[in-house]
Design a protein around this motif. Sequence first.
Motif, PDB file in Angstrom:
ATOM      1  N   LEU A  56       0.831  -1.205   0.000  1.00 52.56           N
ATOM      2  CA  LEU A  56       0.000   0.000   0.000  1.00 52.56           C
ATOM      3  C   LEU A  56       0.868   1.259   0.000  1.00 52.56           C
ATOM      4  CD1 LEU A  56      -3.044  -0.583   2.404  1.00 52.56           C
ATOM      5  CD2 LEU A  56      -3.040  -0.427  -0.094  1.00 52.56           C
ATOM      6  N   ALA A  57       1.981   1.213   0.720  1.00 53.57           N
ATOM      7  CA  ALA A  57       2.904   2.349   0.728  1.00 53.57           C
ATOM      8  C   ALA A  57       3.482   2.584  -0.667  1.00 53.57           C
ATOM      9  CB  ALA A  57       4.021   2.118   1.741  1.00 53.57           C
ATOM     10  N   ALA A  58       3.757   1.499  -1.397  1.00 51.36           N
ATOM     11  CA  ALA A  58       4.262   1.635  -2.766  1.00 51.36           C
ATOM     12  C   ALA A  58       3.224   2.306  -3.656  1.00 51.36           C
ATOM     13  CB  ALA A  58       4.632   0.264  -3.323  1.00 51.36           C
ATOM     14  N   ILE A  59       1.955   1.937  -3.474  1.00 48.77           N
ATOM     15  CA  ILE A  59       0.877   2.573  -4.242  1.00 48.77           C
ATOM     16  C   ILE A  59       0.824   4.065  -3.938  1.00 48.77           C
ATOM     17  CG2 ILE A  59      -1.627   2.716  -4.528  1.00 48.77           C
ATOM     18  CD1 ILE A  59      -1.731  -0.317  -3.945  1.00 48.77           C
ATOM     19  N   ALA A  60       0.834   4.392  -2.651  1.00 42.52           N
ATOM     20  CA  ALA A  60       0.727   5.794  -2.245  1.00 42.52           C
ATOM     21  C   ALA A  60       1.926   6.620  -2.701  1.00 42.52           C
ATOM     22  CB  ALA A  60       0.578   5.870  -0.728  1.00 42.52           C
ATOM     23  N   ALA A  61       3.099   5.989  -2.742  1.00 43.56           N
ATOM     24  CA  ALA A  61       4.321   6.702  -3.127  1.00 43.56           C
ATOM     25  C   ALA A  61       4.527   6.735  -4.640  1.00 43.56           C
ATOM     26  CB  ALA A  61       5.527   6.053  -2.455  1.00 43.56           C
ATOM     27  N   GLY A  62       3.687   6.029  -5.379  1.00 39.05           N
ATOM     28  CA  GLY A  62       3.842   5.990  -6.828  1.00 39.05           C
ATOM     29  C   GLY A  62       4.956   5.088  -7.297  1.00 39.05           C
ATOM     30  N   ASN A  63       5.353   4.141  -6.452  1.00 36.65           N
ATOM     31  CA  ASN A  63       6.389   3.181  -6.829  1.00 36.65           C
ATOM     32  C   ASN A  63       5.763   1.966  -7.516  1.00 36.65           C
ATOM     33  OD1 ASN A  63       8.316   4.827  -5.596  1.00 36.65           O
ATOM     34  ND2 ASN A  63       7.999   3.831  -3.612  1.00 36.65           N
ATOM     35  N   GLY A  64       6.509   1.319  -8.375  1.00 35.34           N
ATOM     36  CA  GLY A  64       5.973   0.184  -9.109  1.00 35.34           C
ATOM     37  C   GLY A  64       5.988  -1.121  -8.351  1.00 35.34           C
ATOM     38  N   TRP A  65       6.680  -1.155  -7.201  1.00 37.26           N
ATOM     39  CA  TRP A  65       6.814  -2.403  -6.440  1.00 37.26           C
ATOM     40  C   TRP A  65       7.195  -2.052  -5.012  1.00 37.26           C
ATOM     41  CZ3 TRP A  65       5.315  -7.121  -7.845  1.00 37.26           C
ATOM     42  CH2 TRP A  65       5.722  -8.206  -7.074  1.00 37.26           C
ATOM     43  N   PRO A  66       6.740  -2.847  -4.041  1.00 38.44           N
ATOM     44  CA  PRO A  66       7.190  -2.610  -2.660  1.00 38.44           C
ATOM     45  C   PRO A  66       8.711  -2.689  -2.572  1.00 38.44           C
ATOM     46  CG  PRO A  66       5.407  -4.215  -2.713  1.00 38.44           C
ATOM     47  CD  PRO A  66       5.815  -3.991  -4.135  1.00 38.44           C
ATOM     48  N   ASN A  67       9.271  -1.971  -1.626  1.00 37.65           N
ATOM     49  CA  ASN A  67      10.715  -2.003  -1.415  1.00 37.65           C
ATOM     50  C   ASN A  67      11.159  -3.437  -1.108  1.00 37.65           C
ATOM     51  OD1 ASN A  67      13.272  -1.910   0.171  1.00 37.65           O
ATOM     52  ND2 ASN A  67      13.046   0.296  -0.083  1.00 37.65           N
ATOM     53  N   LEU A  68      11.950  -4.021  -2.008  1.00 37.09           N
ATOM     54  CA  LEU A  68      12.311  -5.437  -1.870  1.00 37.09           C
ATOM     55  C   LEU A  68      13.169  -5.697  -0.634  1.00 37.09           C
ATOM     56  CD1 LEU A  68      13.052  -6.379  -5.602  1.00 37.09           C
ATOM     57  CD2 LEU A  68      10.978  -6.803  -4.269  1.00 37.09           C
ATOM     58  N   TRP A  69      14.034  -4.755  -0.286  1.00 33.72           N
ATOM     59  CA  TRP A  69      14.851  -4.913   0.918  1.00 33.72           C
ATOM     60  C   TRP A  69      13.968  -4.943   2.157  1.00 33.72           C
ATOM     61  CZ3 TRP A  69      18.652  -6.943   3.107  1.00 33.72           C
ATOM     62  CH2 TRP A  69      19.251  -6.443   4.271  1.00 33.72           C
ATOM     63  N   HIS A  70      12.959  -4.095   2.164  1.00 32.07           N
ATOM     64  CA  HIS A  70      12.022  -4.102   3.285  1.00 32.07           C
ATOM     65  C   HIS A  70      11.282  -5.445   3.364  1.00 32.07           C
ATOM     66  CE1 HIS A  70      11.619   0.589   3.486  1.00 32.07           C
ATOM     67  NE2 HIS A  70      12.815   0.148   3.817  1.00 32.07           N
ATOM     68  N   LEU A  71      10.875  -5.994   2.220  1.00 39.17           N
ATOM     69  CA  LEU A  71      10.176  -7.279   2.221  1.00 39.17           C
ATOM     70  C   LEU A  71      11.050  -8.381   2.814  1.00 39.17           C
ATOM     71  CD1 LEU A  71       8.345  -7.343  -1.255  1.00 39.17           C
ATOM     72  CD2 LEU A  71       7.513  -6.487   0.943  1.00 39.17           C
ATOM     73  N   VAL A  72      12.325  -8.370   2.468  1.00 35.78           N
ATOM     74  CA  VAL A  72      13.256  -9.373   3.006  1.00 35.78           C
ATOM     75  C   VAL A  72      13.414  -9.191   4.517  1.00 35.78           C
ATOM     76  CG1 VAL A  72      15.656 -10.169   3.019  1.00 35.78           C
ATOM     77  CG2 VAL A  72      14.504  -9.687   0.839  1.00 35.78           C
ATOM     78  N   LEU A  73      13.587  -7.952   4.942  1.00 30.78           N
ATOM     79  CA  LEU A  73      13.726  -7.681   6.379  1.00 30.78           C
ATOM     80  C   LEU A  73      12.490  -8.123   7.151  1.00 30.78           C
ATOM     81  CD1 LEU A  73      15.384  -4.133   6.334  1.00 30.78           C
ATOM     82  CD2 LEU A  73      16.464  -6.280   7.042  1.00 30.78           C
ATOM     83  N   PHE A  74      11.323  -7.822   6.614  1.00 28.94           N
ATOM     84  CA  PHE A  74      10.093  -8.228   7.293  1.00 28.94           C
ATOM     85  C   PHE A  74       9.973  -9.757   7.345  1.00 28.94           C
ATOM     86  CE2 PHE A  74       8.205  -3.947   5.982  1.00 28.94           C
ATOM     87  CZ  PHE A  74       8.309  -3.429   7.259  1.00 28.94           C
ATOM     88  N   LEU A  75      10.432 -10.443   6.312  1.00 25.95           N
ATOM     89  CA  LEU A  75      10.399 -11.903   6.312  1.00 25.95           C
ATOM     90  C   LEU A  75      11.283 -12.465   7.419  1.00 25.95           C
ATOM     91  CD1 LEU A  75       9.771 -14.691   5.130  1.00 25.95           C
ATOM     92  CD2 LEU A  75      11.581 -14.301   3.438  1.00 25.95           C
ATOM     93  N   VAL A  76      12.520 -11.998   7.481  1.00 21.04           N
ATOM     94  CA  VAL A  76      13.438 -12.483   8.525  1.00 21.04           C
ATOM     95  C   VAL A  76      12.901 -12.125   9.912  1.00 21.04           C
ATOM     96  CG1 VAL A  76      15.776 -12.297   9.461  1.00 21.04           C
ATOM     97  CG2 VAL A  76      15.426 -12.335   6.980  1.00 21.04           C
ATOM     98  N   GLY A  77      12.413 -10.903  10.044  1.00 17.02           N
ATOM     99  CA  GLY A  77      11.880 -10.469  11.332  1.00 17.02           C
ATOM    100  C   GLY A  77      10.657 -11.263  11.753  1.00 17.02           C
ATOM    101  N   ALA A  78       9.788 -11.590  10.797  1.00 11.29           N
ATOM    102  CA  ALA A  78       8.589 -12.351  11.130  1.00 11.29           C
ATOM    103  C   ALA A  78       8.939 -13.750  11.612  1.00 11.29           C
ATOM    104  CB  ALA A  78       7.667 -12.427   9.909  1.00 11.29           C
ATOM    105  N   VAL A  79       9.889 -14.400  10.954  1.00 12.89           N
ATOM    106  CA  VAL A  79      10.301 -15.742  11.375  1.00 12.89           C
ATOM    107  C   VAL A  79      10.911 -15.698  12.776  1.00 12.89           C
ATOM    108  CG1 VAL A  79      11.828 -17.689  10.886  1.00 12.89           C
ATOM    109  CG2 VAL A  79      10.635 -16.542   9.000  1.00 12.89           C
ATOM    110  N   ALA A  80      11.787 -14.717  13.003  1.00 13.77           N
ATOM    111  CA  ALA A  80      12.453 -14.616  14.307  1.00 13.77           C
ATOM    112  C   ALA A  80      11.479 -14.274  15.421  1.00 13.77           C
ATOM    113  CB  ALA A  80      13.568 -13.572  14.239  1.00 13.77           C
ATOM    114  N   MET A  81      10.616 -13.286  15.172  1.00  9.66           N
ATOM    115  CA  MET A  81       9.726 -12.820  16.239  1.00  9.66           C
ATOM    116  C   MET A  81       8.556 -13.769  16.461  1.00  9.66           C
ATOM    117  SD  MET A  81      11.470 -10.493  17.362  1.00  9.66           S
ATOM    118  CE  MET A  81      10.353 -10.069  18.705  1.00  9.66           C
ATOM    119  N   ARG A  82       8.127 -14.464  15.413  1.00  6.67           N
ATOM    120  CA  ARG A  82       7.109 -15.482  15.641  1.00  6.67           C
ATOM    121  C   ARG A  82       7.679 -16.586  16.519  1.00  6.67           C
ATOM    122  NH1 ARG A  82       5.659 -20.831  13.225  1.00  6.67           N
ATOM    123  NH2 ARG A  82       3.535 -21.204  13.977  1.00  6.67           N
TER     124      ARG A  82
END
Length: 314
Positions: A56-82
């Motif tokens: 949604l942030a990518a849509i609002a910012a006019g970007n064509g795709w979510p920040n891929l580095w952020h997606l990776v960080l959220f993936l690692v963080g979700a596994v660790a924090m879960r």
Amino acid sequence: MFFSTKDTGPVADAVKQHWVDTRLPAALRPYARLARWERPIGWWLLLWPCWWSAALAAIAAGNGWPNLWHLVLFLVGAVAMRGAGCTYNDLVDVDIDAKVARTRSRPIPAGQVTKNQARIFLVLQGLIGLAVLLQFNSFTIGLGIASLIPVAIYPFMKRVTNWPQLFLGFAFSWGALMGWAAVFGSLGWAPVLLYLGGICWTIGYDTIYAHQDKEDDALVGVRSTARLFGTRTKPALILLYAAATGLFMLAATAADAGPAAFLGIVAGVVHLGWQVIVLDIDDGDQCLRLFRSNGTYGWILFAGFCTDALIGWL
């Protein structure tokens, strides 16, 4: 000694013949079970609000795709924090888990891991989560630290309220705020509405999950929305999923999303409606399958948001 040397076998409701039980060294298996590594649906459900928010942030910012580095960080963080959350929850609930058929074989009540070993493992997972969090801007770091409040409160709620699933929603939907904040360094209506929708969605899917344990929960005094709703579970799910859908649509509107995002939300309604229609609250195996199917729902919404971001950019 940190590593456990006692492996009495897998947890009763764990995935059978998973790589945790077939490939990991025996000393590591109890910790993998403690973090639920053999059950990825947990970290997917924690991850989806993060990825939705990033899209949604990518849509609002006019970007064509979510920040891929952020997606990776959220993936690692979700596994660790879960994993950290499950470890913390098992430490808090060890006495209850020992009385429930589905959970008495978990590592701590089964004696595979001592409480001190579990605490060390909890800290290690938390440090990984902290390392991920420090990659973001200062506003997002503060927001991530604040998420520890609902995480810390949640395990105790089943003792004092019929709505522990609401408090799970507070914790598991927090990523809806994080993805947006990582891009803009602030919040707005879109992530807040997404967060509220995520809470309704979480109550719904975890109510389905809780129906597996309702008989044991009644015996040991554990409360849940599954016990609260009982035979009225389907009407309750309709209201919860309808509220989630409406709030997701409002969030997309606030992010200035286009038709593809709304098409994804509508496609998600079909999936949620299927859950309600086929649900048999007295079939524990089916409840678990329907609960896990919410991973598919996450993909549906994410695909819609990402497609809309790409169309808007083109």
